[in-house]
Design a protein around this motif. Structure first.
Motif, PDB file in Angstrom:
ATOM      1  N   UNK A 266       0.822  -1.202   0.000  1.00  0.00           N
ATOM      2  CA  UNK A 266       0.000   0.000   0.000  1.00  0.00           C
ATOM      3  C   UNK A 266       0.859   1.256   0.000  1.00  0.00           C
ATOM      4  N   UNK A 267       1.911   1.257   0.814  1.00  0.00           N
ATOM      5  CA  UNK A 267       2.654   2.490   1.053  1.00  0.00           C
ATOM      6  C   UNK A 267       3.863   2.661   0.141  1.00  0.00           C
ATOM      7  N   UNK A 268       4.559   1.586  -0.174  1.00  0.00           N
ATOM      8  CA  UNK A 268       5.797   1.726  -0.949  1.00  0.00           C
ATOM      9  C   UNK A 268       5.594   2.393  -2.305  1.00  0.00           C
ATOM     10  N   UNK A 269       4.542   2.049  -3.101  1.00  0.00           N
ATOM     11  CA  UNK A 269       4.347   2.766  -4.368  1.00  0.00           C
ATOM     12  C   UNK A 269       4.088   4.257  -4.198  1.00  0.00           C
ATOM     13  N   UNK A 270       3.598   4.663  -3.004  1.00  0.00           N
ATOM     14  CA  UNK A 270       3.370   6.078  -2.741  1.00  0.00           C
ATOM     15  C   UNK A 270       4.672   6.790  -2.405  1.00  0.00           C
ATOM     16  N   UNK A 271       5.551   6.124  -1.669  1.00  0.00           N
ATOM     17  CA  UNK A 271       6.790   6.746  -1.222  1.00  0.00           C
ATOM     18  C   UNK A 271       7.901   6.662  -2.261  1.00  0.00           C
ATOM     19  N   UNK A 272       7.864   5.645  -3.106  1.00  0.00           N
ATOM     20  CA  UNK A 272       8.936   5.422  -4.075  1.00  0.00           C
ATOM     21  C   UNK A 272       8.343   5.358  -5.481  1.00  0.00           C
ATOM     22  N   UNK A 273       9.209   5.405  -6.473  1.00  0.00           N
ATOM     23  CA  UNK A 273       8.766   5.463  -7.862  1.00  0.00           C
ATOM     24  C   UNK A 273       8.345   4.108  -8.403  1.00  0.00           C
ATOM     25  N   UNK A 274       8.809   3.008  -7.785  1.00  0.00           N
ATOM     26  CA  UNK A 274       8.452   1.687  -8.286  1.00  0.00           C
ATOM     27  C   UNK A 274       6.962   1.423  -8.079  1.00  0.00           C
ATOM     28  N   UNK A 275       6.340   0.798  -9.071  1.00  0.00           N
ATOM     29  CA  UNK A 275       4.926   0.436  -8.943  1.00  0.00           C
ATOM     30  C   UNK A 275       4.727  -0.754  -8.014  1.00  0.00           C
ATOM     31  N   UNK A 276       5.741  -1.623  -7.928  1.00  0.00           N
ATOM     32  CA  UNK A 276       5.699  -2.786  -7.045  1.00  0.00           C
ATOM     33  C   UNK A 276       6.879  -2.709  -6.086  1.00  0.00           C
ATOM     34  N   UNK A 277       6.674  -2.965  -4.805  1.00  0.00           N
ATOM     35  CA  UNK A 277       7.788  -2.901  -3.854  1.00  0.00           C
ATOM     36  C   UNK A 277       8.898  -3.878  -4.201  1.00  0.00           C
ATOM     37  N   UNK A 278      10.127  -3.486  -3.961  1.00  0.00           N
ATOM     38  CA  UNK A 278      11.246  -4.395  -4.135  1.00  0.00           C
ATOM     39  C   UNK A 278      11.215  -5.448  -3.031  1.00  0.00           C
ATOM     40  N   UNK A 279      11.880  -6.557  -3.299  1.00  0.00           N
ATOM     41  CA  UNK A 279      11.859  -7.662  -2.354  1.00  0.00           C
ATOM     42  C   UNK A 279      12.472  -7.253  -1.023  1.00  0.00           C
ATOM     43  N   UNK A 280      13.440  -6.365  -1.045  1.00  0.00           N
ATOM     44  CA  UNK A 280      14.058  -5.909   0.206  1.00  0.00           C
ATOM     45  C   UNK A 280      13.031  -5.209   1.087  1.00  0.00           C
ATOM     46  N   UNK A 281      12.124  -4.446   0.474  1.00  0.00           N
ATOM     47  CA  UNK A 281      11.094  -3.759   1.254  1.00  0.00           C
ATOM     48  C   UNK A 281      10.089  -4.745   1.841  1.00  0.00           C
ATOM     49  N   UNK A 282       9.752  -5.787   1.091  1.00  0.00           N
ATOM     50  CA  UNK A 282       8.879  -6.825   1.630  1.00  0.00           C
ATOM     51  C   UNK A 282       9.568  -7.551   2.779  1.00  0.00           C
ATOM     52  N   UNK A 283      10.856  -7.792   2.627  1.00  0.00           N
ATOM     53  CA  UNK A 283      11.642  -8.429   3.686  1.00  0.00           C
ATOM     54  C   UNK A 283      11.608  -7.596   4.965  1.00  0.00           C
ATOM     55  N   UNK A 284      11.771  -6.279   4.824  1.00  0.00           N
ATOM     56  CA  UNK A 284      11.755  -5.404   5.997  1.00  0.00           C
ATOM     57  C   UNK A 284      10.395  -5.427   6.690  1.00  0.00           C
ATOM     58  N   UNK A 285       9.330  -5.405   5.899  1.00  0.00           N
ATOM     59  CA  UNK A 285       7.994  -5.458   6.482  1.00  0.00           C
ATOM     60  C   UNK A 285       7.751  -6.782   7.186  1.00  0.00           C
ATOM     61  N   UNK A 286       8.283  -7.859   6.614  1.00  0.00           N
ATOM     62  CA  UNK A 286       8.147  -9.172   7.240  1.00  0.00           C
ATOM     63  C   UNK A 286       8.790  -9.185   8.614  1.00  0.00           C
ATOM     64  N   UNK A 287      10.010  -8.682   8.699  1.00  0.00           N
ATOM     65  CA  UNK A 287      10.706  -8.630   9.983  1.00  0.00           C
ATOM     66  C   UNK A 287       9.966  -7.751  10.979  1.00  0.00           C
ATOM     67  N   UNK A 288       9.511  -6.585  10.532  1.00  0.00           N
ATOM     68  CA  UNK A 288       8.828  -5.665  11.443  1.00  0.00           C
ATOM     69  C   UNK A 288       7.535  -6.270  11.972  1.00  0.00           C
TER      70      UNK A 288
END
Length: 411
Positions: A266-288
Motif C-alpha cells: 500500500x505504502x511503498x508505491x506512494x513513497x517510491x517510484x516503483x509500482x511494485x515494492x522491491x523484495x528488500x522492502x517486503x523483507x523489511x515489512x516481514x521482519x517488522x
C-alpha cells in the motif's frame, strides 16, 4: 600487503585464543542436565527451565537454529554489496557467540555444585542472544573488521544475557518472543556502536555503495524472506512449550506477518517510484511484523488485533526508511547500514508497548488456565495486573538504557 597479513594473523590468533579458552571453560564447568522428574529437581536449580530442557522438542531447536543462521544471516549480511566475506564473518560470530552465551547463561541459570547443567533449551536461548548480535552487526556492517566483530559479539552476549536475566528472572517480565531482549536490545546496541564509530569522511562513498545495489541483494532477500515466513512463528513461540500454549504465539505472529506485508504494497508505491515494492522492502515489512509480536504474541491479542498491529507496523517501517533514517544520519550521526532501527528497533518498542497494554487486560476470565503460563505472578495473586503492566513498561526503559550504555562502551 603487510597490513593485510597482520590483520589475517590478528584474526587467526584471536580465534585460536578464544576457542582454547572456551574449550577449557567447558571442560571445567559444563555438563549435560541430569535426567529426572520434577520431583527430583534440586531446589537450587531452576526446575522450570530444566524441565523445559527435558521436554524440548527437536523440531523447535531446528527451527530456531535455521532462523538464526539462514534468515538473519542472509538478511543482514548484504551479500550483494559486501560479498561472501560478510556471511563468513556472520557465521564466525555465531559460532563463538553461541559458546559464550551457553557459558554466561549457565552461570546465571543452571549453576549448581560448581557445574553448569545445559540442555536443548540452553542452546536455543543462546541462539536468541546470537540473534541480537546479528541484529547489532547490521547497524555497523562494512565499517568494522572481523576482529572488532568478534569483540562486539562477546561483549554484547554478556550484556544481552544480563539484560535477559534481570527482565525475565528478577522482574518477572513476560517476553516470550523477545521484543525487548532480542529486537530492541540488538537494534539500539548496534545503533550506539555505530554512533561511536561515526566516520564522516566515508559518508559519500557509502552512499554511493547503497545506491548501486543492483539485483543481487534482491536474490538473497528472496531466500531470507522465504525462510522468515516459514520459521519465524516457531521462533516467536519457542519458549511457550507448555500444553499447546504456543498456539496463540504462532497464529498471532502469522496474522501480523501477513498484514504487515500487505501494508508494504500500500505504502511503498506512494513513497517510491516503483509500482511494485522491491523484495528488500517486503523483507523489511516481514521482519517488522514479526518483531511487534515478540512480547504480545502469547497474550490475548485476538486475530483482528494481530492484523491491526501488523498493518500499522508495516506502515511505520517504510515511513521510517523514507523520513526518519535521513534524520538519524544527518542529525544524530548514526549510520544504520541495514536499517535495523526501522525493522527491529521501532517494532520492538511498539511490541513492548502493545504487550504492556494487553497486560492490563489479563484476567482469569479471559485467559483461563493460560494466565499462570503467561503471567504466573498475577495468577498466584502476588502481583496485580497494574503492577505487572508497570513492570513490563519499566523493562522497556531498562532495556534501552542497558543497550545504549553497552553500545557506547563497546563502540
Amino acid at each position: 600487503p603487510g597490513h593485510t597479513a597482520a590483520s589475517r594473523l590478528r584474526l587467526s590468533a584471536l580465534c585460536f585464543l578464544l576457542q582454547i579458552l572456551l574449550v577449557l571453560l567447558f571442560a571445567a564447568f559444563v555438563r549435560y542436565s541430569p535426567e529426572g522428574s520434577a520431583g527430583q529437581c534440586p531446589p537450587q536449580l531452576n526446575c522450570s527451565r530444566r524441565n523445559q530442557d527435558s521436554a524440548f522438542p527437536q523440531p523447535r531447536f531446528q527451527d530456531v537454529h535455521i532462523q538464526v543462521l539462514l534468515s538473519l544471516g542472509l538478511l543482514l549480511a548484504l551479500l550483494g554489496r559486501y560479498g561472501p566475506g560478510s556471511a563468513a564473518v556472520s557465521i564466525l560470530s555465531i559460532a563463538l557467540a553461541v559458546q559464550w552465551a551457553v557459558l554466561i547463561r549457565g552461570f546465571l541459570y543452571f549453576f549448581l555444585n560448581g557445574k553448569i547443567h545445559v540442555g536443548a533449551q540452553s542452546v536455543v536461548s543462546a541462539d536468541f542472544c546470537t540473534a541480537a548480535v546479528l541484529i547489532s552487526t547490521g547497524a555497523v556492517l562494512g565499517r568494522v573488521n572481523p576482529v572488532q566483530m568478534l569483540l562486539l559479539a562477546l561483549l554484547e552476549v554478556t550484556l544481552c544475557t544480563l539484560n535477559e536475566y534481570i527482565l525475565l528472572s528478577l522482574m518477572g517480565v513476560s517476553d516470550s518472543g523477545r521484543s525487548l531482549t532480542v529486537h530492541t536490545f540488538g537494534a539500539y546496541f548496534g545503533l550506539m556502536v555505530s554512533r561511536v564509530l561515526y566516520q564522516p569522511h566515508k559518508d559519500q562513498r557509502r552512499r554511493e555503495e547503497q545506491q548501486d545495489t543492483g539485483q543481487q541483494p534482491d536474490v538473497f532477500a528472496v531466500v531470507g524472506t522465504i525462510y522468515l515466513w516459514i520459521f519465524w512463528p516457531s521462533f516467536t513461540s519457542t519458549t511457550t512449550v507448555h500444553d499447546g500454549a504456543d498456539n496463540w504465539a504462532v497464529l498471532n505472529t502469522y496474522f501480523s506477518l501477513v498484514a504487515s506485508t500487505v501494508a508494504t504494497f500500500i505504502l511503498s508505491p506512494v513513497l517510491y517510484e516503483e509500482s511494485t515494492p522491491r523484495m528488500v522492502q517486503i523483507q523489511d515489512a516481514t521482519l517488522a511484523g514479526m518483531a511487534v509480536m515478540g512480547m504480545a504474541g502469547e497474550m490475548l491479542v485476538t486475530p483482528f488485533g494481530a492484523l491491526i498491529a501488523g498493518f500499522l507496523v508495516g506502515l511505520i517501517s517504510p515511513l521510517g526508511f523514507r523520513f526518519f533514517t535521513p534524520v538519524l544520519h544527518s542529525r544524530l550521526k548514526i549510520q544504520d547500514t541495514c536499517g535495523v532501527h526501522n525493522i527491529h528497533g521501532l517494532p520492538g518498542i511498539l511490541g513492548a508497548l502493545l504487550g504492556t497494554l494487553l497486560t492490563l487486560l489479563a484476567t482469569a476470565d479471559t485467559y483461563g488456565d493460560r494466565l499462570e503460563l503467561v503471567f504466573p505472578l498475577v495468577a498466584q495473586g502476588s502481583r496485580t495486573v497494574t503492577d505487572q503492566a508497570l513492570i513490563q513498561l519499566s523493562a522497556l526503559l531498562l532495556t534501552l538504557l542497558l543497550a545504549t550504555l553497552g553500545g557506547c562502551l563497546t563502540g
